[in-house]
Design an enzyme around this catalytic site. Structure first.
Site, short mmCIF file in Angstrom:
data_model
loop_
_atom_site.label_atom_id
_atom_site.label_comp_id
_atom_site.label_asym_id
_atom_site.label_seq_id
_atom_site.Cartn_x
_atom_site.Cartn_y
_atom_site.Cartn_z
N TYR A 237 14.22 -7.82 -16.38
CA TYR A 237 12.99 -8.60 -16.58
C TYR A 237 11.80 -7.91 -15.89
O TYR A 237 10.81 -7.55 -16.54
CB TYR A 237 13.19 -10.02 -16.04
CG TYR A 237 11.92 -10.83 -15.86
CD1 TYR A 237 11.12 -11.15 -16.95
CD2 TYR A 237 11.53 -11.30 -14.61
CE1 TYR A 237 9.94 -11.90 -16.80
CE2 TYR A 237 10.37 -12.05 -14.44
CZ TYR A 237 9.58 -12.35 -15.54
OH TYR A 237 8.43 -13.08 -15.37
N LYS A 241 8.69 -5.82 -17.59
CA LYS A 241 7.34 -6.35 -17.36
C LYS A 241 6.47 -5.24 -16.72
O LYS A 241 5.30 -5.10 -17.06
CB LYS A 241 7.36 -7.57 -16.43
CG LYS A 241 7.95 -8.84 -17.01
CD LYS A 241 7.13 -9.49 -18.08
CE LYS A 241 5.90 -10.20 -17.58
NZ LYS A 241 5.21 -10.93 -18.69
#
Ligand SMILES: NC(=O)c1ccc[n+]([C@@H]2O[C@H](COP(=O)([O-])OP(=O)(O)OC[C@H]3O[C@@H](n4cnc5c(N)ncnc54)[C@H](OP(=O)(O)O)[C@@H]3O)[C@@H](O)[C@H]2O)c1
Length: 494
Positions: A237, A241
């Protein structure tokens, strides 16, 4: 910096919001509709195959939520016509070029109309498959940027990132953008194209092996963790990002860009009412486990600062950042903000445990048999993953293997967790590994830029008083006890 009124700034604007079924985007939409009904149009991009499904999702997953009760009351019987005039659900997919908007006429109309883009869509599971996280978090950012470049009146692209793109940092984490290829461990070389190629190769391999969905998911999740760890990020994640930020910062060209990096977002503090929340994330996983009487021992340190921030403060900061960008003299520069609390008003694991104890002692959850759930008095926090793994091995794994070396280990943790199988144990270890970086986090997020924004807001007119995002205004004990945990219980645990 002189800030004028939000009311004037938003009047007549057209805003595209991606990820509008999500927690934060929904709050953003609600606040805009509540504070400036004279917005021109909100295009809400929802993941859907066609406009019919997108509209259905808008009604079921956005407008029908309790969150909209204040706006509903404001408009009464006219709520439906107000929404039809101001809000348009568009079917799309941020992982695709042109944000997956198939209708060319609509796309061209949007390119003419849109003033502001708020890009909130993301794959937010820490252990998401690498291919999925890459296509949504990294490529999705590129697609939002390219879409912005096509908008003739484009004023600002606001990208929602996360403060934890820094990885497992120590000390003061600066509010600085990523350069292309920059990694937290600084020793590896990161090339986004190489990462994409690796994904394609692995997918090809899986297809050649006729691998089923389950195998493919497990392989791609592992690949995400391996690649993230290689470069110094704890999970796919934050890794994807961070790559999304790199693309935006380095390829933005003339597009005025804001990157907002919230820390851990909790329920609303005040608006539209205290305690509204959706989903269980990071620290709330532990609050819920605690309330269910399932948390007796965990990785973590009592003095770890949980950098958390109420969701409405995140939304307020986004709106004020948009306003500031409008008046900023240097729109070519990237405005980057950490939206958190660790520097100005820290809240620790120990504080959270105290307040959770107070709450669940007075308001215990009720178990399946209708009996109040007993919670433990104190959680034992273990300050390293290796010690936790050692403990779990002695307590659970060896007995499962028929070995009996636990006679001397006197621990009551997880006693009522009823670990009947190795599968449950593995799940627990997986959860612990996923959250460990946040439970042992040693960084503090610098928020100089956010502080400058707050100072400008405080100097400006009355209208800006409704956009509080000062973490010093949070009375943690009161807010967590009377708003956040009750909200979690009401909207999430149910
Ligand atoms: N919540 C937090 O604690 C937190 C903290 C820091 C930063 N952030 C950042 O804030 C943003 C919003 O977070 P959130 O908590 O609101 O996330 P969320 O509740 O998980 O919502 C994510 C949204 O993205 C949409 N989405 C995912 N893939 C998509 C795709 N391919 N095309 C179109 N839409 C897609 C989802 O749509 P579906 O309904 O179709 O899945 C959903 O609406 C994210 O960028 C996140 O990284 C959140």
């Amino acid at each position: 910096m002189e800030l004028a009124s939000v009311h004037d700034f938003l009047k007549g604007k057209t805003i595209l919001v991606t990820g509008a079924t999500g927690f934060l985007a929904k709050l953003f939409v609600e606040k805009i509709l509540r504070v400036q009904p004279n917005i021109k149009k909100l295009y809400l991009l929802l993941r859907a195959e066609n406009p019919h499904i997108a509209t259905q999702r808008l009604h079921d997953e956005v407008l029908a939520k309790d969150l909209f009760k204040v706006v509903r009351e404001m408009w009464g019987a006219d709520f439906g016509s107000f929404i039809s005039e101001k809000v348009l659900a568009v079917a799309g997919d941020v992982s695709l070029e042109n944000l997956g908007l198939k209708d060319l006429n609509l796309r061209e109309k949007m390119w003419e109309d849109i003033d502001i883009i708020v890009h909130a869509a993301a794959a937010t599971k820490f252990d998401e498959r690498f291919d999925i996280a890459m296509s949504i978090n990294t490529m999705g950012a590129l697609h939002a940027l390219n879409f912005a470049k096509n908008c003739s009146k484009m004023q600002i692209l606001l990208h929602l990132s996360t403060a934890y793109v820094c990885g497992e940092a120590k000390g003061l984490v600066p509010e600085e953008p990523f350069h292309m290829g920059q990694t937290p461990n600084r020793s590896s070389t990161l090339d986004i194209n190489v990462e994409k190629l690796l994904i394609e190769e692995k997918m090809e391999e899986l297809r050649a092996q006729n691998a089923g969905e389950q195998t493919a998911t497990s392989v791609m999740k592992n690949l995400g963790i391996i690649r993230a760890n290689l470069h110094g990020w704890p999970n796919a994640y934050v890794f994807t990002k961070a790559m999304g930020e790199m693309i935006l910062f380095n390829m933005k060209g003339d597009v005025p860009l804001i990157i907002a990096r919230p820390t851990t977002v909790l329920s609303t503090h005040s608006e539209p009412f205290p305690g509204w929340i959706e989903g269980v994330r990071t620290v709330d996983v532990f609050v819920v486990l605690y309330g269910k009487g399932k948390l007796r021992r965990s990785v973590g340190r009592r003095n770890t600062i949980i950098d958390a921030i109420p969701a409405d403060m995140v939304i307020n900061s986004m709106i004020i950042a948009l306003l500031e960008a409008q008046y900023s003299k240097s729109l070519s520069k990237t405005l980057l903000y950490h939206i958190g609390s660790s520097l100005r008003n820290p809240f620790t694991i120990s504080d959270l445990e105290d307040v959770a104890y107070q709450y669940f002692t007075k308001n215990p959850l009720i178990n399946k048999n209708g009996k109040p759930v007993a919670i433990s008095n104190k959680v034992t926090w273990i300050s390293s993953m290796s010690s936790f793994e050692r403990y779990m091995k002695i307590r659970y794994v060896l007995p499962l293997m028929g070995l009996n070396v636990v006679s001397k280990v006197c621990c009551h943790c997880y006693d009522d967790f009823h670990m009947e199988s190795q599968r449950k144990l593995q799940t627990l270890m997986k959860i612990t590994r996923l959250y460990k970086p946040y439970l042992l986090f040693e960084g503090t997020f610098d928020d100089k830029n956010a502080e400058i924004l707050r100072m400008a807001k405080n100097k400006a007119g009355d209208d800006l008083g409704r956009f509080n995002f000062d973490p010093r205004n949070i009375d943690w004990m009161d807010y967590v006890l009377n708003a956040h945990i009750p909200g979690l219980v009401k909207y999430v645990v149910k």
